[in-house]
Design a protein around this motif. Structure first.
Motif, PDB file in Angstrom:
ATOM      1  N   ALA A   1      12.785   3.633   9.968  1.00 33.12           N
ATOM      2  CA  ALA A   1      13.472   3.972   8.715  1.00 33.12           C
ATOM      3  C   ALA A   1      12.672   4.997   7.910  1.00 33.12           C
ATOM      4  CB  ALA A   1      13.717   2.709   7.889  1.00 33.12           C
ATOM      5  N   VAL A   2      11.349   4.892   7.943  1.00 33.67           N
ATOM      6  CA  VAL A   2      10.484   5.855   7.244  1.00 33.67           C
ATOM      7  C   VAL A   2      10.627   7.243   7.869  1.00 33.67           C
ATOM      8  CG1 VAL A   2       8.070   6.509   6.794  1.00 33.67           C
ATOM      9  CG2 VAL A   2       8.804   4.138   6.438  1.00 33.67           C
ATOM     10  N   VAL A   3      10.517   7.318   9.189  1.00 31.47           N
ATOM     11  CA  VAL A   3      10.610   8.610   9.882  1.00 31.47           C
ATOM     12  C   VAL A   3      11.981   9.241   9.663  1.00 31.47           C
ATOM     13  CG1 VAL A   3      10.594   9.751  12.144  1.00 31.47           C
ATOM     14  CG2 VAL A   3       8.873   8.009  11.609  1.00 31.47           C
ATOM     15  N   MET A   4      13.039   8.455   9.784  1.00 35.93           N
ATOM     16  CA  MET A   4      14.380   8.998   9.576  1.00 35.93           C
ATOM     17  C   MET A   4      14.582   9.421   8.127  1.00 35.93           C
ATOM     18  SD  MET A   4      15.789   9.224  12.498  1.00 35.93           S
ATOM     19  CE  MET A   4      17.501   9.537  12.086  1.00 35.93           C
ATOM     20  N   GLY A   5      13.971   8.719   7.191  1.00 35.71           N
ATOM     21  CA  GLY A   5      14.032   9.120   5.784  1.00 35.71           C
ATOM     22  C   GLY A   5      13.338  10.445   5.554  1.00 35.71           C
ATOM     23  N   MET A   6      12.163  10.605   6.135  1.00 35.44           N
ATOM     24  CA  MET A   6      11.440  11.867   6.044  1.00 35.44           C
ATOM     25  C   MET A   6      12.276  12.994   6.648  1.00 35.44           C
ATOM     26  SD  MET A   6       8.048  13.072   7.929  1.00 35.44           S
ATOM     27  CE  MET A   6       9.139  13.605   9.225  1.00 35.44           C
TER      28      MET A   6
ATOM     29  N   TYR B   1      12.572  11.636  18.077  1.00 35.06           N
ATOM     30  CA  TYR B   1      11.194  11.336  17.714  1.00 35.06           C
ATOM     31  C   TYR B   1      10.576  10.319  18.658  1.00 35.06           C
ATOM     32  CZ  TYR B   1      11.987  13.747  13.311  1.00 35.06           C
ATOM     33  OH  TYR B   1      12.257  14.708  12.377  1.00 35.06           O
ATOM     34  N   CYS B   2       9.279  10.478  18.866  1.00 35.74           N
ATOM     35  CA  CYS B   2       8.460   9.496  19.564  1.00 35.74           C
ATOM     36  C   CYS B   2       7.502   8.933  18.526  1.00 35.74           C
ATOM     37  CB  CYS B   2       7.690  10.168  20.701  1.00 35.74           C
ATOM     38  SG  CYS B   2       6.501   9.054  21.496  1.00 35.74           S
ATOM     39  N   LEU B   3       7.549   7.638  18.306  1.00 35.50           N
ATOM     40  CA  LEU B   3       6.763   6.957  17.281  1.00 35.50           C
ATOM     41  C   LEU B   3       5.759   6.016  17.925  1.00 35.50           C
ATOM     42  CD1 LEU B   3       6.276   5.778  14.329  1.00 35.50           C
ATOM     43  CD2 LEU B   3       8.167   4.221  14.868  1.00 35.50           C
ATOM     44  N   GLU B   4       4.510   6.095  17.479  1.00 28.18           N
ATOM     45  CA  GLU B   4       3.492   5.136  17.894  1.00 28.18           C
ATOM     46  C   GLU B   4       3.025   4.372  16.669  1.00 28.18           C
ATOM     47  OE1 GLU B   4       0.380   6.426  20.541  1.00 28.18           O
ATOM     48  OE2 GLU B   4       1.618   8.115  21.173  1.00 28.18           O
ATOM     49  N   ASN B   5       3.234   3.062  16.676  1.00 28.70           N
ATOM     50  CA  ASN B   5       2.854   2.205  15.557  1.00 28.70           C
ATOM     51  C   ASN B   5       1.454   1.651  15.806  1.00 28.70           C
ATOM     52  OD1 ASN B   5       2.603   0.395  13.489  1.00 28.70           O
ATOM     53  ND2 ASN B   5       4.426  -0.782  13.995  1.00 28.70           N
ATOM     54  N   HIS B   6       0.538   1.944  14.890  1.00 32.41           N
ATOM     55  CA  HIS B   6      -0.829   1.427  14.969  1.00 32.41           C
ATOM     56  C   HIS B   6      -1.083   0.392  13.881  1.00 32.41           C
ATOM     57  CE1 HIS B   6      -1.694   4.771  17.690  1.00 32.41           C
ATOM     58  NE2 HIS B   6      -1.121   5.562  16.808  1.00 32.41           N
ATOM     59  N   SER B   7      -0.073   0.082  13.080  1.00 35.10           N
ATOM     60  CA  SER B   7      -0.228  -0.775  11.914  1.00 35.10           C
ATOM     61  C   SER B   7       0.018  -2.244  12.245  1.00 35.10           C
ATOM     62  CB  SER B   7       0.760  -0.334  10.821  1.00 35.10           C
ATOM     63  OG  SER B   7       0.704  -1.200   9.711  1.00 35.10           O
ATOM     64  N   THR B   8      -0.726  -3.102  11.571  1.00 35.12           N
ATOM     65  CA  THR B   8      -0.459  -4.539  11.648  1.00 35.12           C
ATOM     66  C   THR B   8       0.339  -4.993  10.423  1.00 35.12           C
ATOM     67  OG1 THR B   8      -2.576  -5.011  10.584  1.00 35.12           O
ATOM     68  CG2 THR B   8      -2.534  -5.026  12.990  1.00 35.12           C
TER      69      THR B   8
ATOM     70  N   GLY C   1       0.791  -1.217   0.000  1.00 36.69           N
ATOM     71  CA  GLY C   1       0.000   0.000   0.000  1.00 36.69           C
ATOM     72  C   GLY C   1       0.824   1.267   0.000  1.00 36.69           C
ATOM     73  N   ILE C   2       0.112   2.372  -0.159  1.00 36.20           N
ATOM     74  CA  ILE C   2       0.718   3.697  -0.141  1.00 36.20           C
ATOM     75  C   ILE C   2       0.176   4.434   1.072  1.00 36.20           C
ATOM     76  CG2 ILE C   2       0.925   5.899  -1.354  1.00 36.20           C
ATOM     77  CD1 ILE C   2       0.716   4.314  -3.975  1.00 36.20           C
ATOM     78  N   TYR C   3       1.079   5.023   1.839  1.00 36.00           N
ATOM     79  CA  TYR C   3       0.732   5.700   3.079  1.00 36.00           C
ATOM     80  C   TYR C   3       1.022   7.188   2.942  1.00 36.00           C
ATOM     81  CZ  TYR C   3       0.525   1.030   4.984  1.00 36.00           C
ATOM     82  OH  TYR C   3       0.184  -0.276   5.215  1.00 36.00           O
ATOM     83  N   GLU C   4       0.086   8.009   3.379  1.00 34.36           N
ATOM     84  CA  GLU C   4       0.267   9.455   3.360  1.00 34.36           C
ATOM     85  C   GLU C   4       0.705   9.912   4.743  1.00 34.36           C
ATOM     86  OE1 GLU C   4      -2.165  13.240   1.698  1.00 34.36           O
ATOM     87  OE2 GLU C   4      -3.273  11.937   3.074  1.00 34.36           O
ATOM     88  N   ILE C   5       1.760  10.723   4.782  1.00 29.94           N
ATOM     89  CA  ILE C   5       2.279  11.293   6.023  1.00 29.94           C
ATOM     90  C   ILE C   5       2.025  12.786   5.948  1.00 29.94           C
ATOM     91  CG2 ILE C   5       4.307  11.626   7.485  1.00 29.94           C
ATOM     92  CD1 ILE C   5       5.552   9.196   5.927  1.00 29.94           C
ATOM     93  N   LYS C   6       1.358  13.338   6.962  1.00 29.88           N
ATOM     94  CA  LYS C   6       1.079  14.771   6.901  1.00 29.88           C
ATOM     95  C   LYS C   6       1.156  15.425   8.266  1.00 29.88           C
ATOM     96  CE  LYS C   6      -3.855  13.806   6.418  1.00 29.88           C
ATOM     97  NZ  LYS C   6      -5.034  14.041   5.623  1.00 29.88           N
ATOM     98  N   SER C   7       1.395  16.743   8.194  1.00 30.97           N
ATOM     99  CA  SER C   7       1.522  17.558   9.385  1.00 30.97           C
ATOM    100  C   SER C   7       1.167  18.988   9.024  1.00 30.97           C
ATOM    101  CB  SER C   7       2.967  17.504   9.901  1.00 30.97           C
ATOM    102  OG  SER C   7       3.139  18.361  10.997  1.00 30.97           O
ATOM    103  N   GLU C   8       0.691  19.721  10.004  1.00 29.18           N
ATOM    104  CA  GLU C   8       0.473  21.153   9.787  1.00 29.18           C
ATOM    105  C   GLU C   8       1.830  21.818   9.581  1.00 29.18           C
ATOM    106  OE1 GLU C   8      -2.567  22.527   9.503  1.00 29.18           O
ATOM    107  OE2 GLU C   8      -3.353  20.497   9.757  1.00 29.18           O
ATOM    108  N   ILE C   9       1.857  22.953   8.929  1.00 30.01           N
ATOM    109  CA  ILE C   9       3.104  23.591   8.503  1.00 30.01           C
ATOM    110  C   ILE C   9       4.106  23.836   9.636  1.00 30.01           C
ATOM    111  CG2 ILE C   9       2.235  25.978   8.560  1.00 30.01           C
ATOM    112  CD1 ILE C   9       4.608  24.589   5.910  1.00 30.01           C
ATOM    113  N   PHE C  10       3.681  24.304  10.791  1.00 27.55           N
ATOM    114  CA  PHE C  10       4.625  24.592  11.874  1.00 27.55           C
ATOM    115  C   PHE C  10       4.563  23.565  12.999  1.00 27.55           C
ATOM    116  CE2 PHE C  10       3.825  28.804   9.954  1.00 27.55           C
ATOM    117  CZ  PHE C  10       5.107  29.032   9.489  1.00 27.55           C
ATOM    118  N   SER C  11       3.877  22.477  12.786  1.00 22.86           N
ATOM    119  CA  SER C  11       3.706  21.452  13.814  1.00 22.86           C
ATOM    120  C   SER C  11       4.887  20.486  13.833  1.00 22.86           C
ATOM    121  CB  SER C  11       2.410  20.679  13.553  1.00 22.86           C
ATOM    122  OG  SER C  11       2.252  19.646  14.495  1.00 22.86           O
ATOM    123  N   THR C  12       5.103  19.854  14.963  1.00 24.24           N
ATOM    124  CA  THR C  12       6.109  18.794  15.088  1.00 24.24           C
ATOM    125  C   THR C  12       5.440  17.427  15.163  1.00 24.24           C
ATOM    126  OG1 THR C  12       6.124  18.996  17.498  1.00 24.24           O
ATOM    127  CG2 THR C  12       7.744  20.309  16.269  1.00 24.24           C
ATOM    128  N   GLN C  13       4.112  17.384  15.016  1.00 20.99           N
ATOM    129  CA  GLN C  13       3.359  16.130  15.061  1.00 20.99           C
ATOM    130  C   GLN C  13       2.987  15.706  13.644  1.00 20.99           C
ATOM    131  OE1 GLN C  13       0.029  16.982  17.603  1.00 20.99           O
ATOM    132  NE2 GLN C  13       1.229  16.653  19.451  1.00 20.99           N
TER     133      GLN C  13
END
Length: 167
Positions: free
Chosen positions: A149-154, A133-140, A95-107
């Protein structure tokens, strides 16, 4: 990996090893930022086994993720967005996952194609210290080491964008 909440960070000089920690400060693995001259990293589990590698291909702004068998499992790329930060993680055959955040947010939030929250993460430091970073995985479907690796790549894509806009 049992923990769904992980803490990990970059190094101030973009090289060296940092721990991946649980909420209880238990070491669950390690991020190896190979060199301050390149933008590659390795993710290891608590036993020291290589789990994932992240790199930029030559002359590319996309971040490729490979598994321990050197098979490419996904790619992170920046998406054009106004007044927001957007990225996409294409997890090959998953699948394809979208990662998004508000412009000045750290979340940040990561959603699958059905709009289900797969992961959330937050930058918990910065300015005069290395980004953590603090990461919470909700994926199965995606494991937590892959998400590191995704977060560090971003994070690496954002650093490249900042340095190109400053120079």
């Amino acid at each position: 990996m049992m923990a769904s909440t992980l803490y990990f960070k970059d190094n101030f000089f973009n090289s060296g090893k940092t721990d991946i920690l649980s909420e209880n400060q238990e070491v669950l693995g390690e991020v190896d930022l190979r060199s301050s001259f390149g933008s590659g990293l390795d993710i290891y589990n608590a036993n020291g086994d290589l789990m994932y590698t992240g790199t930029f291909p030559m002359l590319s702004g996309k971040w490729n993720i490979t598994n321990a068998n050197d098979e490419e499992v996904g790619r992170v790329r920046s998406r054009l967005a106004f007044f927001a930060k957007k990225f996409e993680y294409e997890a090959y055959d998953r699948g394809i996952y979208e990662i998004k955040s508000e412009i000045f947010s750290t979340q940040y939030e990561m959603f699958d194609e059905e709009g289900t929250l797969a992961a959330s993460f937050q930058r918990v430091s910065g300015w005069f210290s290395a980004d953590a970073y603090c990461l919470e995985n909700h994926s199965t479907i995606l494991d937590s080491y892959e998400l590191v690796a995704v977060v560090m790549g971003m994070h690496e894509i954002q650093k490249r964008q900042r340095s190109s806009s400053n120079g």
